[in-house]
Design a protein around this motif. Sequence first.
Motif, PDB file in Angstrom:
ATOM      1  N   THR A  14     -19.746  18.403  30.355  1.00 49.84           N
ATOM      2  CA  THR A  14     -18.749  19.042  29.492  1.00 49.84           C
ATOM      3  C   THR A  14     -17.623  18.059  29.228  1.00 49.84           C
ATOM      4  O   THR A  14     -17.215  17.310  30.122  1.00 49.84           O
ATOM      5  N   ASP A  15     -17.124  18.069  27.987  1.00 53.28           N
ATOM      6  CA  ASP A  15     -16.007  17.203  27.625  1.00 53.28           C
ATOM      7  C   ASP A  15     -15.140  17.943  26.618  1.00 53.28           C
ATOM      8  O   ASP A  15     -15.598  18.872  25.943  1.00 53.28           O
ATOM      9  N   LEU A  16     -13.899  17.521  26.502  1.00 50.94           N
ATOM     10  CA  LEU A  16     -12.955  18.096  25.549  1.00 50.94           C
ATOM     11  C   LEU A  16     -12.951  17.236  24.295  1.00 50.94           C
ATOM     12  O   LEU A  16     -12.866  16.008  24.380  1.00 50.94           O
ATOM     13  N   GLU A  71     -12.017  22.016  21.011  1.00 44.47           N
ATOM     14  CA  GLU A  71     -13.089  22.766  21.672  1.00 44.47           C
ATOM     15  C   GLU A  71     -13.719  21.912  22.762  1.00 44.47           C
ATOM     16  O   GLU A  71     -13.567  20.689  22.785  1.00 44.47           O
ATOM     17  N   ALA A  72     -14.438  22.563  23.651  1.00 42.25           N
ATOM     18  CA  ALA A  72     -15.225  21.846  24.654  1.00 42.25           C
ATOM     19  C   ALA A  72     -16.624  21.663  24.092  1.00 42.25           C
ATOM     20  O   ALA A  72     -17.156  22.546  23.415  1.00 42.25           O
ATOM     21  N   VAL A  73     -17.213  20.509  24.355  1.00 41.93           N
ATOM     22  CA  VAL A  73     -18.618  20.280  24.038  1.00 41.93           C
ATOM     23  C   VAL A  73     -19.351  20.297  25.372  1.00 41.93           C
ATOM     24  O   VAL A  73     -18.922  19.667  26.346  1.00 41.93           O
ATOM     25  N   ARG A  74     -20.424  21.096  25.426  1.00 46.01           N
ATOM     26  CA  ARG A  74     -21.199  21.250  26.659  1.00 46.01           C
ATOM     27  C   ARG A  74     -22.641  20.903  26.356  1.00 46.01           C
ATOM     28  O   ARG A  74     -23.208  21.412  25.390  1.00 46.01           O
ATOM     29  N   LEU A  75     -23.223  20.045  27.166  1.00 45.89           N
ATOM     30  CA  LEU A  75     -24.622  19.659  27.007  1.00 45.89           C
ATOM     31  C   LEU A  75     -25.376  20.004  28.275  1.00 45.89           C
ATOM     32  O   LEU A  75     -24.846  19.887  29.381  1.00 45.89           O
ATOM     33  N   GLU A  88     -40.568  13.741  28.533  1.00 39.28           N
ATOM     34  CA  GLU A  88     -39.890  14.423  27.441  1.00 39.28           C
ATOM     35  C   GLU A  88     -38.726  15.195  28.057  1.00 39.28           C
ATOM     36  O   GLU A  88     -38.878  15.819  29.105  1.00 39.28           O
ATOM     37  N   VAL A  89     -37.584  15.144  27.408  1.00 42.84           N
ATOM     38  CA  VAL A  89     -36.404  15.862  27.891  1.00 42.84           C
ATOM     39  C   VAL A  89     -35.831  16.697  26.753  1.00 42.84           C
ATOM     40  O   VAL A  89     -35.813  16.264  25.598  1.00 42.84           O
ATOM     41  N   PHE A  90     -35.430  17.920  27.080  1.00 37.93           N
ATOM     42  CA  PHE A  90     -34.814  18.819  26.114  1.00 37.93           C
ATOM     43  C   PHE A  90     -33.314  18.820  26.353  1.00 37.93           C
ATOM     44  O   PHE A  90     -32.863  18.866  27.496  1.00 37.93           O
ATOM     45  N   VAL A  91     -32.549  18.755  25.249  1.00 41.89           N
ATOM     46  CA  VAL A  91     -31.088  18.798  25.335  1.00 41.89           C
ATOM     47  C   VAL A  91     -30.572  19.900  24.423  1.00 41.89           C
ATOM     48  O   VAL A  91     -30.950  19.969  23.253  1.00 41.89           O
ATOM     49  N   ARG A  92     -29.718  20.742  24.979  1.00 45.39           N
ATOM     50  CA  ARG A  92     -29.022  21.771  24.199  1.00 45.39           C
ATOM     51  C   ARG A  92     -27.539  21.402  24.181  1.00 45.39           C
ATOM     52  O   ARG A  92     -26.965  21.082  25.222  1.00 45.39           O
ATOM     53  N   VAL A  93     -26.934  21.466  22.989  1.00 43.81           N
ATOM     54  CA  VAL A  93     -25.515  21.163  22.827  1.00 43.81           C
ATOM     55  C   VAL A  93     -24.813  22.448  22.396  1.00 43.81           C
ATOM     56  O   VAL A  93     -25.271  23.127  21.476  1.00 43.81           O
ATOM     57  N   GLU A  94     -23.722  22.757  23.062  1.00 41.50           N
ATOM     58  CA  GLU A  94     -22.940  23.945  22.725  1.00 41.50           C
ATOM     59  C   GLU A  94     -21.478  23.565  22.562  1.00 41.50           C
ATOM     60  O   GLU A  94     -21.012  22.581  23.144  1.00 41.50           O
ATOM     61  N   THR A 106     -24.791  24.303  19.048  1.00 40.58           N
ATOM     62  CA  THR A 106     -24.480  23.425  17.923  1.00 40.58           C
ATOM     63  C   THR A 106     -25.589  22.427  17.600  1.00 40.58           C
ATOM     64  O   THR A 106     -25.653  21.915  16.491  1.00 40.58           O
ATOM     65  N   ALA A 107     -26.465  22.152  18.553  1.00 37.98           N
ATOM     66  CA  ALA A 107     -27.581  21.229  18.304  1.00 37.98           C
ATOM     67  C   ALA A 107     -28.598  21.372  19.423  1.00 37.98           C
ATOM     68  O   ALA A 107     -28.276  21.828  20.531  1.00 37.98           O
ATOM     69  N   ARG A 108     -29.828  20.984  19.112  1.00 38.51           N
ATOM     70  CA  ARG A 108     -30.915  20.914  20.092  1.00 38.51           C
ATOM     71  C   ARG A 108     -31.709  19.649  19.786  1.00 38.51           C
ATOM     72  O   ARG A 108     -31.854  19.291  18.622  1.00 38.51           O
TER      73      ARG A 108
END
Length: 164
Positions: A14-16, A71-75, A88-94, A106-108
């Motif tokens: 998580t980052d700001l 906002e905070a970005v959380r991956l 293979e790795v899955f990443v979800r971005v919120e 916000t992204a996958r």
Amino acid sequence: MDPKPCRMSRTVMTDLVLPPDTNNHGTIFGGNVMRYIDKIASIACMRHARKPVVTASSDSLDFLEPIRVGEAVRLEAFVTWTHKTSMEVFVRVESENLMTGEVKTTARAYLTFVAIGPDGRPTEVPPVYPETDEERHHYETAPARYELRRQRKLVQRTKRDPNE
């Protein structure tokens, strides 16, 4: 090698989002999101393999919602499937509005990494197995994505620029 559960590679970051991270619309630069995705995916793969890794490919990345300044970005990332030397790795971005608590996906993305041995060459990785419904979904659909990547790579090899 003993198989490992997906959860052993699960990584959260998580980052700001601050003004220098954003464009003239007040939303995070897409390249910054891509950098976060590559970084968290690398960590997840190193946790799984316990070896150095390199990015081999990134599937399409679609930005679903903007992430705004303040906002905070959380991956969140985890290894979904393995082949002999690749993962293979899955990443979800919120994004999270820290004032209201509203969270948006916000992204996958799916990325592929290769483990590297002491000789600088690809080296074997342990198999992975799913435990949750989400993990099972990614695991069961991974072979089809692997085949698409393999086909895409073959096409790219045959379409090289003759001036190279």
